[in-house]
Design an enzyme around this catalytic site. Structure first.
Site, short mmCIF file in Angstrom:
data_model
loop_
_atom_site.label_atom_id
_atom_site.label_comp_id
_atom_site.label_asym_id
_atom_site.label_seq_id
_atom_site.Cartn_x
_atom_site.Cartn_y
_atom_site.Cartn_z
N LYS A 174 0.81 -1.36 0.07
CA LYS A 174 0.04 0.08 -0.07
C LYS A 174 0.81 1.20 0.09
CE LYS A 174 -1.68 1.87 4.12
NZ LYS A 174 -0.64 2.45 4.83
N HIS A 221 -1.01 -4.91 6.22
CA HIS A 221 -0.42 -5.80 7.34
C HIS A 221 -1.14 -6.15 8.65
CE1 HIS A 221 0.95 -1.96 8.84
NE2 HIS A 221 0.97 -2.48 10.01
N LYS A 241 -1.82 -9.70 11.70
CA LYS A 241 -1.73 -9.33 12.97
C LYS A 241 -2.29 -10.62 13.76
CE LYS A 241 -1.02 -4.54 13.32
NZ LYS A 241 0.22 -4.02 14.09
N GLU A 289 -2.02 5.81 17.29
CA GLU A 289 -0.68 5.95 17.55
C GLU A 289 -0.25 7.07 18.34
OE1 GLU A 289 1.21 4.67 13.57
OE2 GLU A 289 -0.27 5.80 12.92
N ASP A 335 -4.25 6.74 4.37
CA ASP A 335 -3.37 6.15 4.91
C ASP A 335 -3.46 4.78 5.97
OD1 ASP A 335 -0.53 5.40 5.74
OD2 ASP A 335 -0.68 6.58 7.39
N HIS A 355 -6.53 -0.41 6.66
CA HIS A 355 -6.48 -1.03 7.95
C HIS A 355 -8.03 -0.92 8.60
CE1 HIS A 355 -2.37 -0.90 6.97
NE2 HIS A 355 -1.97 0.14 7.56
C1 BG6 Z 1 1.14 2.01 8.15
C2 BG6 Z 1 0.76 3.37 8.08
O1 BG6 Z 1 0.47 1.45 7.11
O2 BG6 Z 1 0.58 1.51 9.44
C3 BG6 Z 1 1.60 4.04 9.01
O3 BG6 Z 1 1.33 3.98 6.64
C4 BG6 Z 1 1.17 3.54 10.35
O4 BG6 Z 1 1.22 5.55 8.97
C5 BG6 Z 1 1.23 2.18 10.53
O5 BG6 Z 1 2.17 4.20 11.43
C6 BG6 Z 1 0.84 1.51 11.61
O6 BG6 Z 1 0.85 0.16 11.74
P1 BG6 Z 1 1.15 -0.56 13.31
O7 BG6 Z 1 1.39 -2.04 12.93
O8 BG6 Z 1 2.44 -0.07 13.84
O9 BG6 Z 1 -0.06 -0.43 14.00
#
Ligand code: BG6
Length: 491
Positions: free
Chosen positions: A151, A181, A185, A219, A238, A243
């Protein structure tokens, strides 16, 4: 779209080729994940990893770079000198400019004869077509080859379709692994088991027994060194488009007939297609865009988004989104679904909260607290599932107090928990498509997101400021309050 049959099982010789092989993703996620797979004996002896980059390096220069960067992203207790030396044996570097057809002949010479090939495109999507065309031109694609697309896949529906069309000229749908991703998880995969491996929730998993659903991916980090990418992208593209909508699909889908890739993806697609499209009036009422201003992060002062390095003055990119969605089907009619994500929020926390309906009538009229049943599924940083029940407070009178049934997934199992990228890379190697997005899913997600982005453009409002280290703009709480609800940390 019939894409059920995945490529045949991997033969022993496998070449894993990473375009963007010395880039950020490769260094932080892909190579550490492959190291772990190697360490645990999950890569066949004849698996070779080729990192590609434009640098004029030989293997020695590449290894010097990798040795300095990659170990820092491997869990210290998993790093061993012997393991690392064995892993390094598998690594190769090929200097390739993706726009130069001639460079692909050199790549061809580096690959093992008759091997299976996995091409991981960890580059800007603008290079995808050139890469695929040149791979085909050099005769490096056959029916066993697979391609992994990182992505962001597109900026909107039209650009996503363009990418899919272009890659689709060279690879069949069952050879294409669109990675999100979050689907790798452990807890996200466990959500399928929670829903479809237990009988107790299913009868209640619907309107009118569910009052609302909250999905939060918060985050604590800011935009960091990714200003160039992030400022042209924003939180909607993003995080929400991929997600959060994928999490929503797993929460809301009907039971698939099997775990077969298309059986699962058919059900997720139905959820995406049932999302109620938003009009501009809906966008104005039911969405909140935010941008962090100076505040604190982990006890230290934190800059505002506009003060971060390389952010254009006055940028109106959103770093926070909260919205209320609806799914137009029988199971979810009238159940508001709240999605929320942001950078520089009070803490790192990803969580799904299913709030069950209020009691139809309470006999505990004298209790200051009334019944709230919630199922809380924490994805990170910890992995646990909590069921909030009401119990009687000890003592005289009948006063209610919430208590939690806790399922701590980390301590319930002693097995190693692989990182998302490791798990997904192993799926690619084995040709398992279940946890990857199909073309129609991706496009259905954009079909719902596009009018929201369009609505924001028409409304032409600056994102609402929120202090770094907070839970987002006040308007996000107001969005909840209008449905007589509250985000879980506020209630
Ligand atoms: C990514 C985004 O796909 O996922 C990022 O581009 C983000 O901006 C990240 O920080 C978050 O992933 P995780 O696994 O740390 O929650």
């Amino acid at each position: 779209m019939a894409t059920t049959s995945a490529p045949v099982a991997a033969p022993l010789a496998l070449d894993l080729v990473i375009f963007g092989g010395v880039g950020d993703l490769s260094v932080r996620k892909l190579l550490p994940a492959l190291y772990m797979a190697h360490l645990h004996g999950n890569l066949s002896l004849q698996t070779r990893i080729h990192a590609l980059g434009r640098q004029d390096w030989d293997r020695t220069a590449f290894l010097a770079f990798i040795e300095e960067k990659v170990p820092g992203f491997i869990e210290p207790k998993a790093f061993t000198e012997a393991g690392w030396q064995g892993f390094v044996e598998r690594l190769n570097f090929v200097s390739v400019d993706a726009t130069q057809a001639a460079d692909f002949d050199a790549l061809g010479r580096a690959l093992q004869a008759g091997s299976d090939r996995v091409y991981y495109l960890a580059t800007a999507p603008s290079l995808f077509t050139a890469i695929c065309a040149h791979l085909a031109g050099a005769g490096l694609i056959d029916s066993h080859s697979r391609v992994v697309l990182e992505k962001p896949l597109g900026h909107d529906l039209a650009s996503a379709q363009r990418i899919n069309d272009e890659v689709g000229q060279y690879f069949q749908e069952q050879q294409i692994f669109r990675i999100d991703h979050y689907l790798g998880k452990e807890t996200v995969q466990n959500l399928m088991v929670l829903r479809f491996g237990n009988t107790i929730f299913e009868p209640l998993w619907r309107s009118p027994y569910i009052k609302s659903v909250q999905i939060t991916v918060a985050e604590s980090v800011g935009v960091g060194s990714r200003a160039g990418f992030y400022d042209g992208t924003g939180a909607m593209r993003d995080m929400i488009q991929n997600h959060l909508l994928q999490l929503l699909c797993i929460v809301a889908m009907e039971p698939p007939v099997s775990l077969d890739a298309d059986a699962v993806r058919d059900e997720k697609l139905k959820v995406l297609r049932s999302l109620r499209p938003m009009t501009v009036a809906d966008v104005a009422r039911d969405t909140v865009r935010g941008q962090y201003s100076a505040g604190a992060a982990n006890g230290d002062a934190a800059l505002g988004y506009l003060q971060e390095d390389n952010i254009p003055p006055g940028s109106s990119t959103e770093t926070f989104v909260a919205l209320k969605a609806h799914i137009n089907n029988w199971r979810w009619a009238n159940v508001p679904i709240f999605l929320r994500t942001g950078k520089r929020m009070a803490e790192r926390r990803s969580e799904i909260v299913i709030e069950f309906a209020d009691l139809p009538f309470t006999i505990f009229q004298d209790s200051p607290r009334q019944s709230v049943n919630r199922l809380m599924i924490r994805l990170q940083p910890e992995e646990h599932v909590q069921l909030q029940m009401m119990a009687k407070e000890p003592g005289s009178g009948m006063r209610l107090r919430p208590v939690h049934l806790n399922l701590d997934l980390e301590s319930a199992f002693s097995e190693r928990r692989a990182e998302a990228y490791e798990r997904l890379l192993m799926d690619v190697i084995k040709g398992r498509l279940t946890h990857f997005m199909r073309r129609d899913e991706l496009e259905a997600a954009w079909t719902w997101v596009d009018p929201i982005l369009e609505g924001w453009k028409l409304l032409n409002e600056r994102p609402k400021a929120y202090t770094a280290g907070s839970w987002g703009p006040a308007a996000s709480s107001a969005l909840m309050a209008r449905e007589s609800g509250a985000w879980v940390e506020e209630s």
